[in-house]
Design an enzyme around this catalytic site. Structure first.
Site, PDB file in Angstrom:
ATOM      1  N   HIS A   1       6.500  11.771  -3.094  1.00  0.00           N
ATOM      2  CA  HIS A   1       6.560  13.235  -3.164  1.00  0.00           C
ATOM      3  C   HIS A   1       7.377  13.786  -1.999  1.00  0.00           C
ATOM      4  O   HIS A   1       7.319  13.258  -0.881  1.00  0.00           O
ATOM      5  CB  HIS A   1       5.152  13.830  -3.136  1.00  0.00           C
ATOM      6  CG  HIS A   1       4.354  13.538  -4.365  1.00  0.00           C
ATOM      7  ND1 HIS A   1       3.916  14.530  -5.224  1.00  0.00           N
ATOM      8  CD2 HIS A   1       3.918  12.369  -4.905  1.00  0.00           C
ATOM      9  CE1 HIS A   1       3.247  13.977  -6.224  1.00  0.00           C
ATOM     10  NE2 HIS A   1       3.231  12.661  -6.048  1.00  0.00           N
TER      11      HIS A   1
ATOM     12  N   HIS B   1      -3.349  11.167  -3.043  1.00  0.00           N
ATOM     13  CA  HIS B   1      -2.350  11.386  -1.994  1.00  0.00           C
ATOM     14  C   HIS B   1      -3.026  11.978  -0.763  1.00  0.00           C
ATOM     15  O   HIS B   1      -2.640  13.025  -0.256  1.00  0.00           O
ATOM     16  CB  HIS B   1      -1.222  12.279  -2.501  1.00  0.00           C
ATOM     17  CG  HIS B   1      -0.305  11.573  -3.455  1.00  0.00           C
ATOM     18  ND1 HIS B   1       0.735  10.783  -3.039  1.00  0.00           N
ATOM     19  CD2 HIS B   1      -0.308  11.515  -4.810  1.00  0.00           C
ATOM     20  CE1 HIS B   1       1.350  10.271  -4.094  1.00  0.00           C
ATOM     21  NE2 HIS B   1       0.731  10.698  -5.178  1.00  0.00           N
TER      22      HIS B   1
ATOM     23  N   HIS C   1      -4.524   7.337  -9.158  1.00  0.00           N
ATOM     24  CA  HIS C   1      -4.022   5.976  -8.908  1.00  0.00           C
ATOM     25  C   HIS C   1      -4.714   5.289  -7.724  1.00  0.00           C
ATOM     26  O   HIS C   1      -4.202   5.205  -6.622  1.00  0.00           O
ATOM     27  CB  HIS C   1      -2.499   5.899  -8.805  1.00  0.00           C
ATOM     28  CG  HIS C   1      -1.796   6.938  -8.004  1.00  0.00           C
ATOM     29  ND1 HIS C   1      -2.116   7.238  -6.694  1.00  0.00           N
ATOM     30  CD2 HIS C   1      -0.736   7.730  -8.329  1.00  0.00           C
ATOM     31  CE1 HIS C   1      -1.298   8.161  -6.257  1.00  0.00           C
ATOM     32  NE2 HIS C   1      -0.458   8.482  -7.220  1.00  0.00           N
TER      33      HIS C   1
ATOM     34  N   ARG D   1     -15.596  -0.056   8.763  1.00  0.00           N
ATOM     35  CA  ARG D   1     -16.423   1.052   9.254  1.00  0.00           C
ATOM     36  C   ARG D   1     -16.134   2.372   8.553  1.00  0.00           C
ATOM     37  O   ARG D   1     -16.890   3.325   8.732  1.00  0.00           O
ATOM     38  CB  ARG D   1     -16.229   1.226  10.765  1.00  0.00           C
ATOM     39  CG  ARG D   1     -16.728   0.049  11.587  1.00  0.00           C
ATOM     40  CD  ARG D   1     -16.621   0.313  13.082  1.00  0.00           C
ATOM     41  NE  ARG D   1     -17.173  -0.797  13.840  1.00  0.00           N
ATOM     42  CZ  ARG D   1     -16.476  -1.869  14.213  1.00  0.00           C
ATOM     43  NH1 ARG D   1     -15.181  -1.972  13.880  1.00  0.00           N
ATOM     44  NH2 ARG D   1     -17.044  -2.842  14.906  1.00  0.00           N
TER      45      ARG D   1
ATOM     46  N   ASP E   1       0.118  -2.884 -13.241  1.00  0.00           N
ATOM     47  CA  ASP E   1       1.413  -3.509 -13.469  1.00  0.00           C
ATOM     48  C   ASP E   1       1.625  -4.760 -12.615  1.00  0.00           C
ATOM     49  O   ASP E   1       2.691  -5.383 -12.674  1.00  0.00           O
ATOM     50  CB  ASP E   1       2.549  -2.518 -13.223  1.00  0.00           C
ATOM     51  CG  ASP E   1       2.579  -1.977 -11.790  1.00  0.00           C
ATOM     52  OD1 ASP E   1       1.680  -2.323 -10.997  1.00  0.00           O
ATOM     53  OD2 ASP E   1       3.507  -1.204 -11.467  1.00  0.00           O
TER      54      ASP E   1
ATOM     55  N   ASP F   1       1.488   6.105 -14.903  1.00  0.00           N
ATOM     56  CA  ASP F   1       2.310   6.767 -13.879  1.00  0.00           C
ATOM     57  C   ASP F   1       3.786   6.578 -14.222  1.00  0.00           C
ATOM     58  O   ASP F   1       4.637   6.413 -13.356  1.00  0.00           O
ATOM     59  CB  ASP F   1       1.998   6.224 -12.483  1.00  0.00           C
ATOM     60  CG  ASP F   1       2.416   7.168 -11.364  1.00  0.00           C
ATOM     61  OD1 ASP F   1       2.712   8.344 -11.651  1.00  0.00           O
ATOM     62  OD2 ASP F   1       2.460   6.717 -10.202  1.00  0.00           O
TER      63      ASP F   1
ATOM     64  N   LEU G   1       7.482   2.887  -3.430  1.00  0.00           N
ATOM     65  CA  LEU G   1       7.234   2.938  -4.860  1.00  0.00           C
ATOM     66  C   LEU G   1       7.254   4.379  -5.344  1.00  0.00           C
ATOM     67  O   LEU G   1       6.691   5.272  -4.697  1.00  0.00           O
ATOM     68  CB  LEU G   1       5.880   2.304  -5.191  1.00  0.00           C
ATOM     69  CG  LEU G   1       5.830   0.773  -5.139  1.00  0.00           C
ATOM     70  CD1 LEU G   1       4.370   0.301  -5.207  1.00  0.00           C
ATOM     71  CD2 LEU G   1       6.632   0.154  -6.272  1.00  0.00           C
TER      72      LEU G   1
ATOM     73  N   GLY H   1       6.324   6.071  -8.748  1.00  0.00           N
ATOM     74  CA  GLY H   1       5.828   5.939 -10.107  1.00  0.00           C
ATOM     75  C   GLY H   1       5.897   4.491 -10.551  1.00  0.00           C
ATOM     76  O   GLY H   1       6.018   3.575  -9.734  1.00  0.00           O
TER      77      GLY H   1
END
Length: 386
Positions: A143, A197, A218, A229, A250, A277, A310, A312
């Site tokens: 993003h 995210h 995801h 912890r 995948d 995705d 990565l 998607g």
């Protein structure tokens, strides 16, 4: 084709059980019944499938693109229709077209296009997934960090207004950029809130689940991980019964052993669901495309930015089903549920999707014994196959 027809000659999976020597009877756009093959009512035309399996259509709650198109680049009805068509040959009969973090103008255009696609009943279109912009820059993934921002009251109001125009609206948010009160208001209005995210800790993630978040985006990717912890968001997703979690199966995004650990440890009633995705590459031979002005490269089964991040996945749903069945080792029943019933549950659509029963959508996938897609019906109409 008449208003009623029956599909015969295949084993039928209704989402819970298998039926042998049976017929799947469809009336209009819904399933009417599963009957013994010899009990098809007179006047109902029978179609022999030639063996194989008939299973509920796959439901994908995270699809960024397909057929050479990204919703971000072309937020219009034509793109939504193209994306849905691109995924149908891989068994996906209902999907949430996903907008990756973008400008307010692009977001508004995507919502307007989604509302129009819903009014036109575009085959396969289930609603929208707005992945961002209210995320954490620390876990931005692919993003654009320049477009990530905190949620305002106006953003909340816009999402609630959008929900009234869409069959399903899911939004991925990070606790770092959103207040619990926003989540509560969105959930009350029927927006499905997903955590993702995010670098948040376990305690905050569970507090947001209590506020109304019901999904995690995801699992293991772009989130705080399980530590000795601090369990992080990944740990909260597995340990919190009220959370469903998408996973990209995948073999690149999540190691199969990690996936199995999560599946064994997941507390219910929430489940882990398959998501693709998927990006623009699905159904094409393209080797690269752009997102927010940055080139994404397709190579060796993955999609990555120039720096290796990565971006998607180059994944379709039947491939994900085969992966969790053959590599991870799940029973086929469970692999199919992860692609159909469980995602339908995650977004409140299990009353009509992900299973076969009287009155459920006639979204049907015909598979070979080797799990290749041979035929696909959406709302009782064949959209793929011979």
């Amino acid at each position: 084709m008449s208003d009623r027809f029956a599909l015969t000659g295949a084993r039928i999976f209704d989402g819970a059980d298998w039926h042998d020597n049976a017929a799947l009877v469809v009336k209009g756009d819904v399933v009417e019944a599963i009957l013994p093959a010899g009990a098809i009512p007179s006047g109902v035309s029978a179609t022999e499938t030639g063996g194989g399996l008939l299973v509920p259509g796959f439901v994908d709650i995270q699809v960024n693109g397909g057929g050479g198109v990204m919703l971000n680049d072309h937020p219009d009805v034509a793109s939504i229709e193209t994306i849905c068509r691109a995924h149908a040959p891989f068994g996906t009969t209902a999907l949430l077209v996903t907008l990756i973090t973008d400008t307010p103008a692009i977001t508004a255009a995507a919502i307007a296009a989604g509302a129009e696609a819903a009014r036109e009943k575009a085959p396969g279109f289930l609603g929208l997934h707005l992945e961002g912009p209210h995320l954490s820059v620390a876990r931005k993934g692919a993003h654009d960090p320049a477009l990530i921002r905190p949620m305002t009251d106006a953003d909340q109001a816009a999402l609630i207004a959008a929900r009234s125009e869409l069959p399903v609206l899911l939004t991925t948010i990070a606790p770092e950029s959103v207040e619990p009160a926003h989540v509560a208001a969105l959930a009350k209005a029927g927006v499905v809130v997903s955590l993702g995210h995010s670098d948040t800790n376990y305690a905050t993630a569970t507090a947001f689940a209590e506020a109304g978040a019901t999904v995690v985006t995801h699992l293991f990717n772009a989130m705080s991980q399980i530590g000795n912890r601090e369990p992080g968001l990944a740990g909260a997703a597995i340990d919190t019964g009220g959370l469903y979690a998408g996973i990209i199966a995948d073999g690149i995004h999540v190691h199969p052993a990690t996936m199995m650990l999560a599946l064994r440890g997941k507390q219910g009633p929430g489940k882990i669901v398959l998501v693709t995705d998927a990006m623009a590459t699905i159904g094409t031979d393209m080797t690269s495309f752009t997102l927010n002005g940055r080139t994404i490269y397709r190579k060796d089964g993955s999609l990555r930015l120039a720096d290796g991040t990565l971006a998607g996945a180059d994944l379709d749903m039947i491939s994900a089903v085969r992966y969790v069945h053959r590599v991870v080792g799940l029973d086929l029943d469970e692999a199919l549920r992860m692609a159909s019933l469980y995602p339908a549950e995650a977004i409140g659509q299990a009353h009509r999707l992900g299973r076969f029963a009287n009155g459920t959508a006639a979204d049907i996938v015909g598979l070979s014994e080797g799990l290749d897609v041979r035929n696909v019906w959406i709302s009782g109409r064949k959209v793929f196959g011979t």
